[in-house]
Design an enzyme around this catalytic site. Structure first.
Site, mmCIF file in Angstrom:
data_model
loop_
_atom_site.group_PDB
_atom_site.id
_atom_site.type_symbol
_atom_site.label_atom_id
_atom_site.label_comp_id
_atom_site.label_asym_id
_atom_site.label_seq_id
_atom_site.Cartn_x
_atom_site.Cartn_y
_atom_site.Cartn_z
ATOM 1 C CB THR A 178 0.656 -7.762 -1.588
ATOM 2 O OG1 THR A 178 0.937 -6.594 -0.801
ATOM 3 C CG2 THR A 178 0.685 -7.400 -3.067
ATOM 4 C CE LYS A 219 -5.807 3.456 8.752
ATOM 5 N NZ LYS A 219 -5.229 2.296 8.052
ATOM 6 C CG LEU A 220 -7.262 12.786 13.853
ATOM 7 C CD1 LEU A 220 -5.976 13.492 13.415
ATOM 8 C CD2 LEU A 220 -8.374 13.828 14.024
ATOM 9 N N GLY A 268 -5.892 -1.461 -4.070
ATOM 10 C CA GLY A 268 -6.726 -2.202 -3.129
ATOM 11 C C GLY A 268 -7.472 -1.175 -2.304
ATOM 12 C CG HIS A 269 -9.227 1.706 -3.812
ATOM 13 N ND1 HIS A 269 -9.600 2.549 -4.826
ATOM 14 C CD2 HIS A 269 -7.876 1.738 -3.786
ATOM 15 C CE1 HIS A 269 -8.518 3.052 -5.392
ATOM 16 N NE2 HIS A 269 -7.461 2.570 -4.787
ATOM 17 C CG ASN A 310 -1.704 -1.207 -9.480
ATOM 18 O OD1 ASN A 310 -2.879 -1.060 -9.829
ATOM 19 N ND2 ASN A 310 -0.744 -0.391 -9.863
ATOM 20 C CB THR A 370 2.446 2.441 -9.893
ATOM 21 O OG1 THR A 370 1.776 1.392 -10.599
ATOM 22 C CG2 THR A 370 1.708 3.758 -10.078
ATOM 23 C CE LYS A 426 -5.858 5.696 -3.646
ATOM 24 N NZ LYS A 426 -4.892 5.281 -2.619
ATOM 25 C CD GLN A 464 -1.856 2.576 -8.214
ATOM 26 O OE1 GLN A 464 -2.177 3.180 -9.206
ATOM 27 N NE2 GLN A 464 -2.395 1.411 -7.922
ATOM 28 C CG ASP A 473 -2.285 1.207 0.576
ATOM 29 O OD1 ASP A 473 -3.128 0.850 -0.251
ATOM 30 O OD2 ASP A 473 -1.159 0.683 0.691
ATOM 31 N NE ARG A 498 3.815 -5.952 -1.049
ATOM 32 C CZ ARG A 498 4.293 -5.181 -2.011
ATOM 33 N NH1 ARG A 498 5.594 -5.132 -2.239
ATOM 34 N NH2 ARG A 498 3.498 -4.451 -2.753
HETATM 35 P P1 GDP Z 1 -6.992 3.083 -0.361
HETATM 36 O O1 GDP Z 1 -6.164 2.174 -1.188
HETATM 37 O O2 GDP Z 1 -6.509 4.486 -0.415
HETATM 38 O O3 GDP Z 1 -8.455 2.980 -0.648
HETATM 39 O O4 GDP Z 1 -6.796 2.609 1.148
HETATM 40 P P2 GDP Z 1 -6.805 1.070 1.680
HETATM 41 O O5 GDP Z 1 -8.202 0.582 1.680
HETATM 42 O O6 GDP Z 1 -5.775 0.273 0.979
HETATM 43 O O7 GDP Z 1 -6.229 1.285 3.142
HETATM 44 C C1 GDP Z 1 -6.876 2.073 4.089
HETATM 45 C C2 GDP Z 1 -7.244 1.179 5.291
HETATM 46 O O8 GDP Z 1 -7.573 1.996 6.394
HETATM 47 C C3 GDP Z 1 -8.465 0.308 5.040
HETATM 48 O O9 GDP Z 1 -8.314 -0.886 5.751
HETATM 49 C C4 GDP Z 1 -9.605 1.131 5.612
HETATM 50 O O10 GDP Z 1 -10.706 0.321 6.046
HETATM 51 C C5 GDP Z 1 -8.944 1.788 6.785
HETATM 52 N N1 GDP Z 1 -9.435 3.134 7.129
HETATM 53 C C6 GDP Z 1 -9.877 4.107 6.293
HETATM 54 N N2 GDP Z 1 -10.136 5.242 6.983
HETATM 55 C C7 GDP Z 1 -9.849 4.973 8.273
HETATM 56 C C8 GDP Z 1 -9.872 5.748 9.472
HETATM 57 O O11 GDP Z 1 -10.196 6.933 9.487
HETATM 58 N N3 GDP Z 1 -9.476 5.129 10.624
HETATM 59 C C9 GDP Z 1 -9.092 3.830 10.659
HETATM 60 N N4 GDP Z 1 -8.717 3.320 11.823
HETATM 61 N N5 GDP Z 1 -9.043 3.064 9.544
HETATM 62 C C10 GDP Z 1 -9.412 3.637 8.370
HETATM 63 P P1 IMO Z 2 -3.897 1.906 -3.726
HETATM 64 O O1 IMO Z 2 -4.759 2.366 -4.869
HETATM 65 C C1 IMO Z 2 0.135 1.352 -2.159
HETATM 66 C C2 IMO Z 2 3.228 0.184 -5.040
HETATM 67 C C3 IMO Z 2 3.809 -1.215 -4.930
HETATM 68 C C4 IMO Z 2 5.214 -0.959 -5.457
HETATM 69 C C5 IMO Z 2 4.974 0.043 -6.568
HETATM 70 C C6 IMO Z 2 4.873 -0.583 -7.958
HETATM 71 O O2 IMO Z 2 -4.500 0.809 -2.925
HETATM 72 O O3 IMO Z 2 -3.455 3.072 -2.907
HETATM 73 P P2 IMO Z 2 2.994 -1.994 -9.205
HETATM 74 O O4 IMO Z 2 2.356 -3.301 -8.859
HETATM 75 O O5 IMO Z 2 2.033 -0.861 -9.336
HETATM 76 O O6 IMO Z 2 3.905 -2.081 -10.400
HETATM 77 O O7 IMO Z 2 3.966 -1.666 -7.952
HETATM 78 O O8 IMO Z 2 3.752 0.693 -6.262
HETATM 79 N N1 IMO Z 2 1.749 0.219 -5.161
HETATM 80 C C7 IMO Z 2 0.928 0.614 -4.178
HETATM 81 N N2 IMO Z 2 1.195 0.980 -2.906
HETATM 82 N N3 IMO Z 2 -1.130 1.409 -2.626
HETATM 83 C C8 IMO Z 2 -1.407 1.068 -3.912
HETATM 84 O O9 IMO Z 2 -2.627 1.228 -4.459
HETATM 85 C C9 IMO Z 2 -0.359 0.614 -4.735
HETATM 86 N N4 IMO Z 2 -0.284 0.195 -6.024
HETATM 87 C C10 IMO Z 2 1.007 -0.026 -6.268
HETATM 88 O O10 IMO Z 2 3.819 -1.656 -3.594
HETATM 89 O O11 IMO Z 2 5.983 -0.316 -4.472
HETATM 90 MG MG MG Z 3 -4.980 0.475 -0.984
#
Ligand code: GDP
Ligand code: IMO
Ligand code: MG
Length: 428
Positions: free
Chosen positions: A298, A328-329, A41-42, A39, A236, A17, A221, A14, A300
């Site tokens: 999820t 997220k600076l 979520g981008h 698993n 994972t 990416k 991940q 998270d 969470r």
């Molecule tokens: P990923 O799984 O690595 O692609 O990241 P996620 O999408 O799960 O989580 C990143 C969250 O931070 C998302 O809701 C993005 O929209 C948000 N986000 C990404 N870059 C920034 C940033 O520079 N600042 C803020 N405030 N939010 C951001």
């Molecule tokens: P992105 O790509 C954050 C975590 C789960 C759990 C562990 C194992 O969005 O960064 P799994 O369902 O893979 O067997 O769960 O890994 N996990 C993540 N945490 N970002 C993810 O993906 C994750 N994918 C799995 O919360 O702790």
């Molecule tokens: Mg994510």
């Protein structure tokens, strides 16, 4: 010369990416996912609309960029079709989608087993069947997307595997069995819809390399969730490190180019497992609320804490990170001071390196360095020079301690809220 870049999460996932992939995909001909599945979520933005991608690479918003799901992924066909439909309903052209026939299937029973296992040993998985699907792959029991090409053989293999799953569900977990016929029928319908997208992804990569095209590998991940090097068993079930791109997409290590590590300006983790810089007080709540730290897959609440340079140094080494994209600076904007861990203390001893023994990791105390905050809004900055001096100093310190340059900075969720940092820019 083709540019081959690998983008990976440098923390516990998270990191943002999806957003950075979406940006870099502008200059990529092909974006490839190489591990994991639903698993992940981008989040990417199409204008003002946030789109949550789980299987499809985050380059899909760019018409003309092919997006491939590599052999190292585990794919739930129903979930993938739903994601494709969601994109189409949002006006996204999905004709560039390519799927490796060698990728393994996630079956409904994998989800049931994932949840049943969680009842026995809580890892806090996403419940998407990831672990059980990779287990069957390793046990050589799994079904692959190319099996859809041969419905009769598919049914036979599926029925054997589901008999085994039913024995596990009923005898080990005391759950009701699934209906084999019903699952076979649903899967074959879904399979027929995915067949037109099947492609030899490794060969596609090879052809693109020969044509001098640009390829971006999008990790899911993060380093600390890697099956081998993460905080096992709270990890994972795939290889999340940059090296995973080789076996998970079918490209030789000698062909990989730059590795970009994506990292938040602080740390988060979702699910169980050690997290040395976690903040269990109002400061953690502040980061969660300001950063909207709730799971994309999820929902969470994510655990939050300060940046951990010991863990990050470990990721830089294992991934071979050439440069960092710091996201997220802006979340730190209002803080008057910003601590970050530069070492750990374990039973009176100072550790500079991340301990691989989880029992040791659970006992370490972070040693913090603190820098002044900038206490102003950074979200309007569009170049490194436009950042306040204290923010530049924070980034400079991270870069110096890790010995890695910062190539990108993100100060908001939208594509335009990002800027590249030119090499050699004087930082402060
Ligand atoms: P990923 O799984 O690595 O692609 O990241 P996620 O999408 O799960 O989580 C990143 C969250 O931070 C998302 O809701 C993005 O929209 C948000 N986000 C990404 N870059 C920034 C940033 O520079 N600042 C803020 N405030 N939010 C951001
Ligand atoms: P992105 O790509 C954050 C975590 C789960 C759990 C562990 C194992 O969005 O960064 P799994 O369902 O893979 O067997 O769960 O890994 N996990 C993540 N945490 N970002 C993810 O993906 C994750 N994918 C799995 O919360 O702790
Ligand atoms: Mg994510």
């Amino acid at each position: 010369m083709s540019a081959v870049r690998v983008l990976v999460g440098a923390q516990w996932g998270d990191e943002g990416k999806g957003k950075i992939t979406d940006l870099l995909a502008l200059e990529s001909d092909l974006v490839v996912r190489f591990q994991g599945g639903g698993n992940a979520g981008h989040t990417v933005f199409k204008g003002d609309v946030p789109l949550k991608l789980h299987n499809i690479p985050s380059g899909i918003l760019h018409r003309g960029t092919l997006c491939a799901l590599g052999n190292g992924m585990v794919i739930d066909p129903g979930a993938l079709l739903k994601e494709k439909k969601m994109l189409e309903e949002n006006g996204v052209d999905t004709s560039g989608l390519r799927i490796s026939g060698l990728a393994h299937l996630i079956l409904p029973t994998h989800r049931l087993l994932d949840r049943a296992l969680e009842g026995q040993r809580a890892i806090g998985t996403t419940g998407n069947g990831i672990g059980p699907a990779y287990t069957d792959k390793s046990a050589r029991l799994g079904l692959r997307l190319l099996d859809f090409k041969h419905p009769e053989v598919f049914k036979e293999k599926l029925s054997k595997l589901l008999d085994y799953h039913n024995a596990l569900l009923t005898k080990v977990f005391g759950l009701p069995p699934v209906d084999v016929e019903e699952i076979a029928e649903t899967l074959l319908v879904q399979g027929s819809q995915l067949l037109p997208h099947l492609e030899d992804v490794s060969l596609l990569i090879d052809r693109f390399l020969a044509q001098g095209k640009s390829i971006l590998f999008e990790g899911a991940q993060g380093a600390l969730l890697d099956l081998d090097f993460g905080t096992y068993p709270f990890v994972t079930s795939s290889s999340t490190l940059a090296g995973g791109a080789c076996s998970g997409a079918g490209i030789a290590p000698s062909r990989l180019g730059e590795v970009i590590g994506v990292c938040k300006a602080y740390s988060t983790r979702v699910g169980e497992g050690p997290f040395p810089t976690e903040l269990l007080d109002e400061r953690g709540i502040f980061l969660r609320e300001k950063g909207r730290e709730y799971g994309t897959t999820t929902g969470r609440p994510r655990r939050c804490g300060w940046l951990d340079l010991v863990a990050l140094r470990y990721a830089v080494r294992l991934d071979g990170i050439d440069s960092l994209a710091i996201t997220k600076l802006d979340v730190l904007d209002s803080l008057s001071e910003i601590p970050f861990a530069v070492a750990y203390r374990l039973k009176g001893e100072i550790l500079g390196d991340f301990p691989v023994d989880p029992l040791e990791l659970a006992q370490v105390e972070p040693v913090y360095e603190t820098m002044p905050g900038w206490e102003c809004d950074t979200s309007g900055a569009r170049s490194f020079e436009e950042l306040p001096r204290a923010a530049r100093a924070y980034l400079d310190r991270i870069s110096k301690i890790l010995g890695v340059s910062i190539s990108l900075v993100s100060i908001g969720p939208k594509r335009e809220e990002t800027f590249f940092v030119a090499a050699g820019v004087p930082v402060v």
